[in-house]
Design a protein around this motif. Structure first.
Motif, PDB file in Angstrom:
ATOM      1  N   PHE A   1      35.166  49.384  38.505  1.00 26.21           N
ATOM      2  CA  PHE A   1      36.439  48.686  38.281  1.00 26.21           C
ATOM      3  C   PHE A   1      37.559  49.335  39.084  1.00 26.21           C
ATOM      4  CE2 PHE A   1      40.492  48.230  36.047  1.00 26.21           C
ATOM      5  CZ  PHE A   1      40.592  46.849  35.992  1.00 26.21           C
ATOM      6  N   ILE A   2      37.635  50.662  39.052  1.00 22.17           N
ATOM      7  CA  ILE A   2      38.682  51.375  39.782  1.00 22.17           C
ATOM      8  C   ILE A   2      38.559  51.107  41.281  1.00 22.17           C
ATOM      9  CG2 ILE A   2      39.523  53.670  40.443  1.00 22.17           C
ATOM     10  CD1 ILE A   2      38.836  54.581  37.594  1.00 22.17           C
ATOM     11  N   GLN A   3      37.331  51.171  41.794  1.00 22.49           N
ATOM     12  CA  GLN A   3      37.115  50.945  43.227  1.00 22.49           C
ATOM     13  C   GLN A   3      37.486  49.516  43.624  1.00 22.49           C
ATOM     14  OE1 GLN A   3      33.140  51.824  44.561  1.00 22.49           O
ATOM     15  NE2 GLN A   3      33.525  51.146  46.655  1.00 22.49           N
ATOM     16  N   CYS A   4      37.028  48.552  42.823  1.00 22.01           N
ATOM     17  CA  CYS A   4      37.323  47.147  43.129  1.00 22.01           C
ATOM     18  C   CYS A   4      38.821  46.855  43.047  1.00 22.01           C
ATOM     19  CB  CYS A   4      36.564  46.226  42.168  1.00 22.01           C
ATOM     20  SG  CYS A   4      34.782  46.183  42.435  1.00 22.01           S
ATOM     21  N   THR A   5      39.504  47.491  42.083  1.00 20.85           N
ATOM     22  CA  THR A   5      40.942  47.282  41.938  1.00 20.85           C
ATOM     23  C   THR A   5      41.695  47.827  43.145  1.00 20.85           C
ATOM     24  OG1 THR A   5      40.769  47.404  39.518  1.00 20.85           O
ATOM     25  CG2 THR A   5      42.955  47.718  40.479  1.00 20.85           C
ATOM     26  N   LYS A   6      41.317  49.027  43.581  1.00 23.55           N
ATOM     27  CA  LYS A   6      41.993  49.637  44.730  1.00 23.55           C
ATOM     28  C   LYS A   6      41.719  48.881  46.030  1.00 23.55           C
ATOM     29  CE  LYS A   6      42.254  54.426  43.060  1.00 23.55           C
ATOM     30  NZ  LYS A   6      41.812  55.822  43.284  1.00 23.55           N
ATOM     31  N   GLU A   7      40.506  48.356  46.159  1.00 23.35           N
ATOM     32  CA  GLU A   7      40.127  47.672  47.395  1.00 23.35           C
ATOM     33  C   GLU A   7      40.433  46.184  47.368  1.00 23.35           C
ATOM     34  OE1 GLU A   7      36.016  48.522  47.911  1.00 23.35           O
ATOM     35  OE2 GLU A   7      36.320  50.661  48.364  1.00 23.35           O
ATOM     36  N   GLY A   8      40.811  45.679  46.190  1.00 25.44           N
ATOM     37  CA  GLY A   8      41.065  44.248  46.049  1.00 25.44           C
ATOM     38  C   GLY A   8      42.320  43.808  46.771  1.00 25.44           C
ATOM     39  N   LYS A   9      42.427  42.502  46.962  1.00 29.41           N
ATOM     40  CA  LYS A   9      43.562  41.936  47.688  1.00 29.41           C
ATOM     41  C   LYS A   9      44.658  41.423  46.761  1.00 29.41           C
ATOM     42  CE  LYS A   9      40.751  40.572  51.689  1.00 29.41           C
ATOM     43  NZ  LYS A   9      40.313  39.451  52.566  1.00 29.41           N
ATOM     44  N   GLU A  10      44.491  41.604  45.442  1.00 29.15           N
ATOM     45  CA  GLU A  10      45.505  41.141  44.507  1.00 29.15           C
ATOM     46  C   GLU A  10      46.800  41.916  44.715  1.00 29.15           C
ATOM     47  OE1 GLU A  10      47.668  39.231  42.427  1.00 29.15           O
ATOM     48  OE2 GLU A  10      45.596  38.544  42.111  1.00 29.15           O
ATOM     49  N   ALA A  11      47.889  41.194  45.004  1.00 24.63           N
ATOM     50  CA  ALA A  11      49.165  41.839  45.335  1.00 24.63           C
ATOM     51  C   ALA A  11      50.135  41.889  44.159  1.00 24.63           C
ATOM     52  CB  ALA A  11      49.822  41.111  46.508  1.00 24.63           C
ATOM     53  N   SER A  12      49.840  41.141  43.098  1.00 24.27           N
ATOM     54  CA  SER A  12      50.753  41.118  41.958  1.00 24.27           C
ATOM     55  C   SER A  12      50.454  42.281  41.009  1.00 24.27           C
ATOM     56  CB  SER A  12      50.627  39.793  41.192  1.00 24.27           C
ATOM     57  OG  SER A  12      51.313  39.871  39.957  1.00 24.27           O
ATOM     58  N   PRO A  13      51.419  43.181  40.797  1.00 29.27           N
ATOM     59  CA  PRO A  13      51.176  44.287  39.867  1.00 29.27           C
ATOM     60  C   PRO A  13      50.952  43.799  38.440  1.00 29.27           C
ATOM     61  CG  PRO A  13      53.495  44.188  40.480  1.00 29.27           C
ATOM     62  CD  PRO A  13      52.779  43.226  41.368  1.00 29.27           C
ATOM     63  N   HIS A  14      51.572  42.683  38.082  1.00 31.78           N
ATOM     64  CA  HIS A  14      51.421  42.161  36.721  1.00 31.78           C
ATOM     65  C   HIS A  14      49.998  41.649  36.486  1.00 31.78           C
ATOM     66  CE1 HIS A  14      55.782  41.897  37.598  1.00 31.78           C
ATOM     67  NE2 HIS A  14      55.889  42.313  36.359  1.00 31.78           N
ATOM     68  N   VAL A  15      49.402  41.019  37.485  1.00 31.31           N
ATOM     69  CA  VAL A  15      48.020  40.551  37.362  1.00 31.31           C
ATOM     70  C   VAL A  15      47.074  41.743  37.299  1.00 31.31           C
ATOM     71  CG1 VAL A  15      46.153  39.302  38.520  1.00 31.31           C
ATOM     72  CG2 VAL A  15      48.472  38.359  38.510  1.00 31.31           C
ATOM     73  N   VAL A  16      47.310  42.741  38.132  1.00 27.27           N
ATOM     74  CA  VAL A  16      46.457  43.939  38.139  1.00 27.27           C
ATOM     75  C   VAL A  16      46.522  44.639  36.783  1.00 27.27           C
ATOM     76  CG1 VAL A  16      46.178  46.254  39.119  1.00 27.27           C
ATOM     77  CG2 VAL A  16      46.558  44.307  40.628  1.00 27.27           C
ATOM     78  N   MET A  17      47.720  44.772  36.216  1.00 33.29           N
ATOM     79  CA  MET A  17      47.862  45.425  34.901  1.00 33.29           C
ATOM     80  C   MET A  17      47.193  44.593  33.809  1.00 33.29           C
ATOM     81  SD  MET A  17      51.646  47.168  34.838  1.00 33.29           S
ATOM     82  CE  MET A  17      52.506  45.597  34.937  1.00 33.29           C
ATOM     83  N   ARG A  18      47.287  43.281  33.909  1.00 31.28           N
ATOM     84  CA  ARG A  18      46.612  42.429  32.923  1.00 31.28           C
ATOM     85  C   ARG A  18      45.107  42.638  32.990  1.00 31.28           C
ATOM     86  NH1 ARG A  18      47.444  36.545  34.297  1.00 31.28           N
ATOM     87  NH2 ARG A  18      45.633  36.948  35.620  1.00 31.28           N
ATOM     88  N   ASN A  19      44.569  42.746  34.208  1.00 31.75           N
ATOM     89  CA  ASN A  19      43.142  43.008  34.375  1.00 31.75           C
ATOM     90  C   ASN A  19      42.758  44.383  33.813  1.00 31.75           C
ATOM     91  OD1 ASN A  19      42.917  40.553  35.690  1.00 31.75           O
ATOM     92  ND2 ASN A  19      42.990  41.436  37.738  1.00 31.75           N
ATOM     93  N   MET A  20      43.607  45.367  34.040  1.00 33.50           N
ATOM     94  CA  MET A  20      43.358  46.711  33.511  1.00 33.50           C
ATOM     95  C   MET A  20      43.338  46.690  31.985  1.00 33.50           C
ATOM     96  SD  MET A  20      45.838  48.833  36.126  1.00 33.50           S
ATOM     97  CE  MET A  20      45.774  50.381  35.211  1.00 33.50           C
ATOM     98  N   ARG A  21      44.319  45.991  31.402  1.00 35.74           N
ATOM     99  CA  ARG A  21      44.402  45.918  29.949  1.00 35.74           C
ATOM    100  C   ARG A  21      43.151  45.246  29.363  1.00 35.74           C
ATOM    101  NH1 ARG A  21      46.434  49.000  26.558  1.00 35.74           N
ATOM    102  NH2 ARG A  21      44.443  48.625  25.564  1.00 35.74           N
ATOM    103  N   GLN A  22      42.711  44.163  29.994  1.00 33.49           N
ATOM    104  CA  GLN A  22      41.520  43.462  29.530  1.00 33.49           C
ATOM    105  C   GLN A  22      40.270  44.316  29.698  1.00 33.49           C
ATOM    106  OE1 GLN A  22      41.619  39.835  31.831  1.00 33.49           O
ATOM    107  NE2 GLN A  22      43.039  38.812  30.434  1.00 33.49           N
TER     108      GLN A  22
END
Length: 425
Positions: A90-111
């Motif tokens: 998860f950490i690797q995919c999050t860092k390498e992902g193209k998602e630019a919205s911090p709010h979406v990334v945090m929502r994914n982290m929370r889930q």
């Protein structure tokens, strides 16, 4: 054969040393945290009670459940476990992902954190269930194991800490692109030269002394440096407590009572004096990563106050450098606060509450904060109404009251039959 036995004994010895090392580290962390708390208490008496949920999470490293936390950390270190592999992926995919919205990334982290906690509780791994059972056997009849709180602390360290820098970088990129960072920085710089009353602090109310302001800003500095949103919230509550206590101390010779209306402009003043350029990032970081149960009580109320203060500052320069007012008070307009009528059915009178709000707060969220503030025991029976010339209309859960104009708001029992005055001040 002898070689195999020696290898097995060696592996067992390594495991024992590894476990003892983790326990030693936890012991050091516990001592550090206890010493830090003593220093904080000696420098500033905290009047706000720590929200129960926050206290439960804060105790995650000590007392009952510490061995469960220790074992979960061992699972994370062992790269052959599903628990560890999922976290690393998860950490690797999050860092390498193209998602630019911090709010979406945090929502994914929370889930993801919630999902991994559920995985351990429902399915366990290795000896996790046995560790839980061992701790259950130690419980007294009036005690229970708060597995959610224990594992929340674990996931904060395993997921949030490694991704903090990534999330912050996304925030900087996002708010730079929208211009919010520049707007807030310019407004703070502009407001720095203004008189405190131009920031909305009412006359005859003495602000914290320079010495007390330094203490308050130390909490704000700790907030900014902390990795965990839990630690950030704790320092925010400490800063709010220090504001209340220091103002009470500064006004000890007068009859002034510090109310909720005073806190927002005082917090604005603190952010200006401390030149807290990253206040919006810090607020959104906590909103996105804190456990939802922490956002319904004191924690959510004072975090909303911080967000409201940020909104006030962002619009300060464009509003000609002075707080616009409601009813002659120093409170800013209803884009950052709401004044809400609350009928006292016992005495037939109307009370007014001023509530800090975020720009996107909906009716459901506002009702939740109101129910907490007035200690309503049956919030399901209450609703938020808009009043126009004495005629009431119940607002829907997803409506945004701040966007409505030319009306007054009231919080009352849905079934209560009330004849409102034609005009309300």
């Amino acid at each position: 054969m002898l070689t195999t036995i020696n290898c097995s004994m060696r592996a067992t010895e390594i495991k024992i040393k590894f476990r003892s090392r983790i326990r030693y580290i936890l012991h050091l962390v516990e001592e550090w945290f206890r010493d830090t708390c003593k220093k904080i208490r000696s420098s500033c008496k905290i009047s706000l009670k720590t929200p129960p949920r926050l206290q439960a999470l804060r105790n995650r490293e000590t007392g009952t459940g510490s061995t469960i936390r220790c074992y979960a950390l061992q699972l994370a270190v062992d790269k052959t476990t599903t628990f560890s592999q999922n976290i690393d992926n998860f950490i690797q995919c999050t860092k390498e992902g193209k998602e630019a919205s911090p709010h979406v990334v945090m929502r994914n982290m929370r889930q993801f954190m919630s999902g991994m906690k559920n995985y351990l509780v429902k399915h366990g791994e290795r000896e996790f269930e046995k560790e839980v059972e061992k701790e259950r056997l130690k419980l007294k009849p009036n005690e229970f194991l708060n597995l959610d709180a224990i594992l929340e602390g674990v996931m904060m360290g395993l997921v949030v800490r490694p991704l903090k820098e990534h999330v912050y970088r996304l925030f900087v990129d996002h708010y730079t692109a929208t211009g919010s960072l520049r707007t807030l920085a310019d407004s703070i710089q502009y407001a720095y030269g203004k008189h405190i009353q131009e920031l909305g602090v009412r006359p005859k109310l003495f602000p914290p002394s320079e010495a007390n302001l330094e203490i308050i800003l130390k909490y704000i500095d700790r907030l900014q440096k902390a990795d965990s949103p839990l630690d950030k919230l704790e320092n925010l509550l400490a800063a709010i407590s220090a504001i209340f206590n220091s103002v009470k101390q500064s006004n000890s010779d007068s009859e002034i009572v510090l109310g909720a209306d005073d806190l927002l402009p005082l917090l604005v003043w603190v952010l200006v004096r401390g030149r807290v350029w990253g206040a919006e990032v810090e607020a959104e970081y906590m909103w996105g990563l804190l456990h939802p149960s922490l956002l319904t009580g004191e924690g959510g109320y004072y975090l909303t106050t911080l967000s409201s203060a940020v909104h006030v500052l962002k619009t300060f320069k464009s509003s000609q450098g002075t707080m616009s007012t409601l009813n002659g008070s120093g409170t800013p307009d209803c884009s950052s606060v709401l004044r809400i009528l609350i009928p006292d059915e016992l005495h037939g009178s109307l009370n007014t509450r001023t509530l800090p709000v975020r720009p996107n707060n909906n009716t459901r969220e506002i009702c939740r904060i109101l129910a907490h503030k007035i200690r309503c025991t049956n919030p399901q029976d209450y609703g938020l109404f808009k009043l126009v010339q004495g005629e009431e209309t119940l607002l829907g859960d997803h409506e945004c009251p701040q966007e409505l104009s030319h009306c007054v708001f009231a919080y009352k029992r849905i079934d209560a039959k009330i004849a409102w005055p034609k005009t309300s001040s």
